[in-house]
Motif scaffolding. Structure first.
Motif, mmCIF file in Angstrom:
data_model
loop_
_atom_site.group_PDB
_atom_site.id
_atom_site.type_symbol
_atom_site.label_atom_id
_atom_site.label_comp_id
_atom_site.label_asym_id
_atom_site.label_seq_id
_atom_site.Cartn_x
_atom_site.Cartn_y
_atom_site.Cartn_z
ATOM 1 N N PRO A 158 25.840 43.667 -28.177
ATOM 2 C CA PRO A 158 26.366 44.237 -29.623
ATOM 3 C C PRO A 158 26.509 45.893 -29.691
ATOM 4 O O PRO A 158 27.228 46.087 -30.571
ATOM 5 N N PHE A 159 25.785 46.366 -28.991
ATOM 6 C CA PHE A 159 25.903 47.775 -29.233
ATOM 7 C C PHE A 159 26.210 48.722 -27.954
ATOM 8 O O PHE A 159 26.426 49.791 -28.128
ATOM 9 N N ALA A 160 26.445 48.281 -27.068
ATOM 10 C CA ALA A 160 26.749 48.943 -25.507
ATOM 11 C C ALA A 160 28.269 49.360 -25.710
ATOM 12 O O ALA A 160 29.269 48.769 -26.342
ATOM 13 N N ALA A 161 28.406 50.579 -25.074
ATOM 14 C CA ALA A 161 29.801 51.026 -24.910
ATOM 15 C C ALA A 161 30.771 50.161 -23.856
ATOM 16 O O ALA A 161 30.319 50.736 -22.418
ATOM 17 N N LYS A 162 31.052 49.381 -24.135
ATOM 18 C CA LYS A 162 31.571 48.377 -23.038
ATOM 19 C C LYS A 162 33.053 48.387 -22.682
ATOM 20 O O LYS A 162 33.527 47.432 -22.164
ATOM 21 N N ALA A 163 33.793 49.399 -23.443
ATOM 22 C CA ALA A 163 35.079 49.264 -23.224
ATOM 23 C C ALA A 163 35.656 49.480 -21.886
ATOM 24 O O ALA A 163 35.055 50.140 -21.082
ATOM 25 N N GLY A 164 36.713 48.398 -21.307
ATOM 26 C CA GLY A 164 37.131 48.564 -19.813
ATOM 27 C C GLY A 164 36.498 47.654 -19.098
ATOM 28 O O GLY A 164 36.606 47.476 -17.935
ATOM 29 N N LEU A 165 34.951 46.988 -19.529
ATOM 30 C CA LEU A 165 34.480 46.070 -18.639
ATOM 31 C C LEU A 165 35.372 45.229 -18.114
ATOM 32 O O LEU A 165 35.382 44.747 -16.862
ATOM 33 N N PHE A 166 36.162 44.544 -18.947
ATOM 34 C CA PHE A 166 36.923 43.542 -18.690
ATOM 35 C C PHE A 166 38.439 43.689 -19.376
ATOM 36 O O PHE A 166 38.508 43.369 -20.378
ATOM 37 N N LYS A 167 39.132 44.470 -18.507
ATOM 38 C CA LYS A 167 40.319 44.894 -18.873
ATOM 39 C C LYS A 167 41.365 43.564 -19.160
ATOM 40 O O LYS A 167 41.558 42.776 -18.360
ATOM 41 N N GLN A 168 42.083 43.900 -20.327
ATOM 42 C CA GLN A 168 43.188 42.893 -20.564
ATOM 43 C C GLN A 168 42.699 41.316 -20.638
ATOM 44 O O GLN A 168 43.602 40.376 -20.643
ATOM 45 N N LEU A 169 41.391 41.236 -21.016
ATOM 46 C CA LEU A 169 40.965 39.792 -21.133
ATOM 47 C C LEU A 169 41.456 38.954 -22.012
ATOM 48 O O LEU A 169 41.779 37.795 -21.810
ATOM 49 N N ARG A 170 41.851 39.393 -22.875
ATOM 50 C CA ARG A 170 42.725 38.834 -24.346
ATOM 51 C C ARG A 170 44.221 38.899 -24.166
ATOM 52 O O ARG A 170 44.747 38.506 -25.084
ATOM 53 N N SER A 171 44.778 39.156 -23.121
ATOM 54 C CA SER A 171 46.291 39.533 -22.883
ATOM 55 C C SER A 171 46.805 38.070 -23.110
ATOM 56 O O SER A 171 46.403 37.185 -22.597
ATOM 57 N N PRO A 172 47.856 37.982 -23.858
ATOM 58 C CA PRO A 172 48.748 36.655 -23.758
ATOM 59 C C PRO A 172 49.198 36.400 -22.214
ATOM 60 O O PRO A 172 49.541 35.413 -21.998
ATOM 61 N N ASP A 173 49.422 37.584 -21.769
ATOM 62 C CA ASP A 173 49.717 37.360 -20.329
ATOM 63 C C ASP A 173 48.824 37.200 -19.487
ATOM 64 O O ASP A 173 47.931 37.908 -19.026
ATOM 65 N N ASP A 225 16.726 42.849 -30.018
ATOM 66 C CA ASP A 225 16.733 41.797 -29.209
ATOM 67 C C ASP A 225 16.574 41.956 -27.745
ATOM 68 O O ASP A 225 16.675 40.841 -26.897
ATOM 69 N N ALA A 226 16.392 43.113 -27.469
ATOM 70 C CA ALA A 226 16.087 43.522 -26.054
ATOM 71 C C ALA A 226 15.164 42.754 -25.238
ATOM 72 O O ALA A 226 15.182 42.251 -24.126
ATOM 73 N N ALA A 227 13.889 42.604 -25.838
ATOM 74 C CA ALA A 227 12.771 41.780 -25.251
ATOM 75 C C ALA A 227 13.170 40.301 -24.856
ATOM 76 O O ALA A 227 12.803 39.854 -24.019
ATOM 77 N N ALA A 228 14.058 39.660 -25.882
ATOM 78 C CA ALA A 228 14.294 38.304 -25.711
ATOM 79 C C ALA A 228 15.252 38.467 -24.473
ATOM 80 O O ALA A 228 15.327 37.550 -23.934
#
Length: 153
Positions: free
Chosen positions: A17-32, A108-111
């Motif tokens: 929920p808190f990582a700077a994850k922009a770009g890990l999966f590019k265009q994942l939700r693209s309609p294309d 939640d890190a320990a879990a």
């Protein structure tokens, strides 16, 4: 189910929920869906780079060789050190992993670390998965199924 450390760490960052994850999966939700598939393939290459770095560093003598991951990808640079947690035992590894993913997962890190170490223990206790009869490349087979699903087939 196949457990791969680099992929698990990559996923733990992506789903956090808190990582700077922009770009890990590019265009994942693209309609294309072809663009989405291209983005997923890019992420698979990122995991491949992490896996190769880990494999090389673990199999070569430390006294004679060093390996560097030179990348402008901040997420990869943040994930890579987690591949090399040095701990005496699984409990120490779990504690160190929790500390490293705490910025991504906070309380939640320990879990998350416990889940990862439990999965590792489970994977080590059983034989590797086998594909259906007649399938020589199980990973390639699974990739094909995943691609069909992404493309809506």
């Amino acid at each position: 189910f196949i457990i791969a450390g680099p992929a698990a760490l990559y996923s733990s960052m992506f789903f956090s929920p808190f990582a700077a994850k922009a770009g890990l999966f590019k265009q994942l939700r693209s309609p294309d869906r072809q663009r989405a598939l291209t983005g997923i393939r890019n992420a698979a290459w990122d995991v491949t780079y992490l896996s190769d770095l880990s494999r090389r560093a673990m199999t070569e003598p430390y006294e004679t060789k060093r390996f560097l991951l030179a990348t402008a990808d901040r997420a990869l640079a943040e994930i890579a050190p987690l591949l090399f947690i040095d701990a005496e035992d699984m409990a120490g590894f779990e504690t160190a992993l929790a500390a490293r993913v705490e910025p991504w997962w906070r309380g939640d890190a320990a879990a998350v670390a416990r889940f990862a170490t439990d999965a590792m223990a489970e994977a080590e206790s059983r034989p590797p998965p086998e594909g259906p009869e007649g399938v020589d490349d199980y990973v390639g087979y699974l990739m094909g199924l995943g691609e069909q699903k992404i493309l809506g087939g």
